[in-house]
Design a protein around this motif. Sequence first.
Motif, PDB file in Angstrom:
ATOM      1  N   GLY A   1      39.743  78.294 -57.513  1.00  0.00           N
ATOM      2  CA  GLY A   1      39.616  78.770 -56.143  1.00  0.00           C
ATOM      3  C   GLY A   1      40.832  79.547 -55.687  1.00  0.00           C
ATOM      4  N   GLU A   2      40.655  80.235 -54.588  1.00  0.00           N
ATOM      5  CA  GLU A   2      41.727  80.994 -53.939  1.00  0.00           C
ATOM      6  C   GLU A   2      41.990  80.325 -52.597  1.00  0.00           C
ATOM      7  OE1 GLU A   2      44.702  83.576 -53.381  1.00  0.00           O
ATOM      8  OE2 GLU A   2      43.512  83.478 -55.209  1.00  0.00           O
ATOM      9  N   PRO A   3      43.217  79.814 -52.352  1.00  0.00           N
ATOM     10  CA  PRO A   3      43.480  79.115 -51.092  1.00  0.00           C
ATOM     11  C   PRO A   3      43.177  79.983 -49.877  1.00  0.00           C
ATOM     12  CG  PRO A   3      45.329  78.883 -52.606  1.00  0.00           C
ATOM     13  CD  PRO A   3      44.394  79.897 -53.207  1.00  0.00           C
ATOM     14  N   ARG A   4      42.549  79.359 -48.897  1.00  0.00           N
ATOM     15  CA  ARG A   4      42.294  80.011 -47.608  1.00  0.00           C
ATOM     16  C   ARG A   4      42.449  78.962 -46.512  1.00  0.00           C
ATOM     17  NH1 ARG A   4      37.775  78.885 -50.333  1.00  0.00           N
ATOM     18  NH2 ARG A   4      35.932  78.180 -49.234  1.00  0.00           N
ATOM     19  N   PRO A   5      42.880  79.358 -45.325  1.00  0.00           N
ATOM     20  CA  PRO A   5      43.114  78.389 -44.251  1.00  0.00           C
ATOM     21  C   PRO A   5      41.793  77.937 -43.614  1.00  0.00           C
ATOM     22  CG  PRO A   5      43.694  80.596 -43.512  1.00  0.00           C
ATOM     23  CD  PRO A   5      43.303  80.712 -44.963  1.00  0.00           C
ATOM     24  N   LEU A   6      41.392  76.706 -43.889  1.00  0.00           N
ATOM     25  CA  LEU A   6      40.117  76.195 -43.378  1.00  0.00           C
ATOM     26  C   LEU A   6      40.307  75.259 -42.194  1.00  0.00           C
ATOM     27  CD1 LEU A   6      38.365  75.365 -46.779  1.00  0.00           C
ATOM     28  CD2 LEU A   6      38.081  77.411 -45.369  1.00  0.00           C
ATOM     29  N   GLU A   7      41.293  74.364 -42.259  1.00  0.00           N
ATOM     30  CA  GLU A   7      41.517  73.375 -41.194  1.00  0.00           C
ATOM     31  C   GLU A   7      42.991  73.320 -40.845  1.00  0.00           C
ATOM     32  OE1 GLU A   7      40.161  69.483 -42.224  1.00  0.00           O
ATOM     33  OE2 GLU A   7      38.108  70.110 -42.564  1.00  0.00           O
ATOM     34  N   ASP A   8      43.301  73.358 -39.558  1.00  0.00           N
ATOM     35  CA  ASP A   8      44.659  73.156 -39.039  1.00  0.00           C
ATOM     36  C   ASP A   8      45.670  74.241 -39.403  1.00  0.00           C
ATOM     37  OD1 ASP A   8      43.823  70.760 -37.841  1.00  0.00           O
ATOM     38  OD2 ASP A   8      44.311  69.603 -39.641  1.00  0.00           O
ATOM     39  N   HIS A   9      45.227  75.302 -40.077  1.00  0.00           N
ATOM     40  CA  HIS A   9      46.129  76.400 -40.429  1.00  0.00           C
ATOM     41  C   HIS A   9      45.465  77.730 -40.084  1.00  0.00           C
ATOM     42  CE1 HIS A   9      47.246  73.097 -43.276  1.00  0.00           C
ATOM     43  NE2 HIS A   9      48.415  73.380 -42.761  1.00  0.00           N
ATOM     44  N   ASP A  10      46.301  78.743 -39.784  1.00  0.00           N
ATOM     45  CA  ASP A  10      45.739  80.074 -39.508  1.00  0.00           C
ATOM     46  C   ASP A  10      46.281  81.138 -40.452  1.00  0.00           C
ATOM     47  OD1 ASP A  10      48.311  80.423 -38.515  1.00  0.00           O
ATOM     48  OD2 ASP A  10      47.676  80.794 -36.452  1.00  0.00           O
ATOM     49  N   ALA A  11      47.199  80.742 -41.338  1.00  0.00           N
ATOM     50  CA  ALA A  11      47.741  81.699 -42.312  1.00  0.00           C
ATOM     51  C   ALA A  11      48.331  80.941 -43.485  1.00  0.00           C
ATOM     52  CB  ALA A  11      48.818  82.579 -41.669  1.00  0.00           C
ATOM     53  N   LEU A  12      48.306  81.590 -44.641  1.00  0.00           N
ATOM     54  CA  LEU A  12      48.930  81.064 -45.852  1.00  0.00           C
ATOM     55  C   LEU A  12      49.803  82.155 -46.447  1.00  0.00           C
ATOM     56  CD1 LEU A  12      45.790  79.478 -47.580  1.00  0.00           C
ATOM     57  CD2 LEU A  12      47.481  78.303 -46.162  1.00  0.00           C
ATOM     58  N   ARG A  13      50.887  81.745 -47.113  1.00  0.00           N
ATOM     59  CA  ARG A  13      51.727  82.721 -47.811  1.00  0.00           C
ATOM     60  C   ARG A  13      52.210  82.130 -49.114  1.00  0.00           C
ATOM     61  NH1 ARG A  13      56.496  85.401 -44.681  1.00  0.00           N
ATOM     62  NH2 ARG A  13      56.866  86.181 -46.773  1.00  0.00           N
ATOM     63  N   TRP A  14      52.077  82.907 -50.180  1.00  0.00           N
ATOM     64  CA  TRP A  14      52.698  82.557 -51.450  1.00  0.00           C
ATOM     65  C   TRP A  14      54.119  83.096 -51.395  1.00  0.00           C
ATOM     66  CZ3 TRP A  14      50.750  79.195 -54.674  1.00  0.00           C
ATOM     67  CH2 TRP A  14      49.367  79.029 -54.772  1.00  0.00           C
ATOM     68  N   LEU A  15      55.099  82.222 -51.574  1.00  0.00           N
ATOM     69  CA  LEU A  15      56.500  82.608 -51.456  1.00  0.00           C
ATOM     70  C   LEU A  15      57.187  82.583 -52.817  1.00  0.00           C
ATOM     71  CD1 LEU A  15      57.304  80.376 -48.359  1.00  0.00           C
ATOM     72  CD2 LEU A  15      56.799  82.828 -48.355  1.00  0.00           C
ATOM     73  N   THR A  16      57.844  83.679 -53.145  1.00  0.00           N
ATOM     74  CA  THR A  16      58.660  83.722 -54.354  1.00  0.00           C
ATOM     75  C   THR A  16      59.953  82.969 -54.063  1.00  0.00           C
ATOM     76  OG1 THR A  16      59.782  85.750 -53.715  1.00  0.00           O
ATOM     77  CG2 THR A  16      57.713  85.991 -54.973  1.00  0.00           C
ATOM     78  N   PRO A  17      60.734  82.652 -55.089  1.00  0.00           N
ATOM     79  CA  PRO A  17      61.990  81.936 -54.837  1.00  0.00           C
ATOM     80  C   PRO A  17      62.872  82.597 -53.780  1.00  0.00           C
ATOM     81  CG  PRO A  17      61.520  81.917 -57.172  1.00  0.00           C
ATOM     82  CD  PRO A  17      60.477  82.815 -56.526  1.00  0.00           C
ATOM     83  N   GLY A  18      62.953  83.905 -53.776  1.00  0.00           N
ATOM     84  CA  GLY A  18      63.783  84.598 -52.799  1.00  0.00           C
ATOM     85  C   GLY A  18      63.206  84.622 -51.393  1.00  0.00           C
ATOM     86  N   GLU A  19      61.949  84.261 -51.245  1.00  0.00           N
ATOM     87  CA  GLU A  19      61.288  84.279 -49.928  1.00  0.00           C
ATOM     88  C   GLU A  19      61.129  82.903 -49.289  1.00  0.00           C
ATOM     89  OE1 GLU A  19      58.222  88.013 -50.680  1.00  0.00           O
ATOM     90  OE2 GLU A  19      57.629  86.017 -51.343  1.00  0.00           O
TER      91      GLU A  19
END
Length: 137
Positions: free
Chosen positions: A90-108
């Motif tokens: 699956g591909e994560p998507r905000p379904l409950e209690d969240h409105d955005a997702l971000r994949w963060l690299t080590p520098g981010e």
Amino acid sequence: MTAPILVVGAALCDGGRLLAARRSAPPELAGGWELPGGKVEPGESPEQALVRELREELGVETEALTRVPGTFPLRPGYVLEVWTARLCAGEPRPLEDHDALRWLTPGEIWSVDWLDVDRPAVTAVLHHLAGEWLPAP
């Protein structure tokens, strides 16, 4: 004295990145970023709860891997344990209690406004994963 309620958080890693989720509820947490997860239900292991919560909150299948050392206080009566997790399907998507997702690299990692209660857990995740793919802060 009653044992605190256990909340599990996921250090969900994929391709050298860590997933952060922005809260949309409750109002006092809205806009802050956290490690996704939720409460352990009676009869569940922390690992089972983590897999269930990520399925409910993000619509993905995952595997809990290792516990990040430490227990982190959230609010009176609640403590957080963090587990590393692998994305299986699956591909994560905000379904409950969240409105955005971000994949963060080590520098981010510190480019988002983590909730104050999640900052010590994120720091522990960085130290735990330092030998695998994230540099220590």
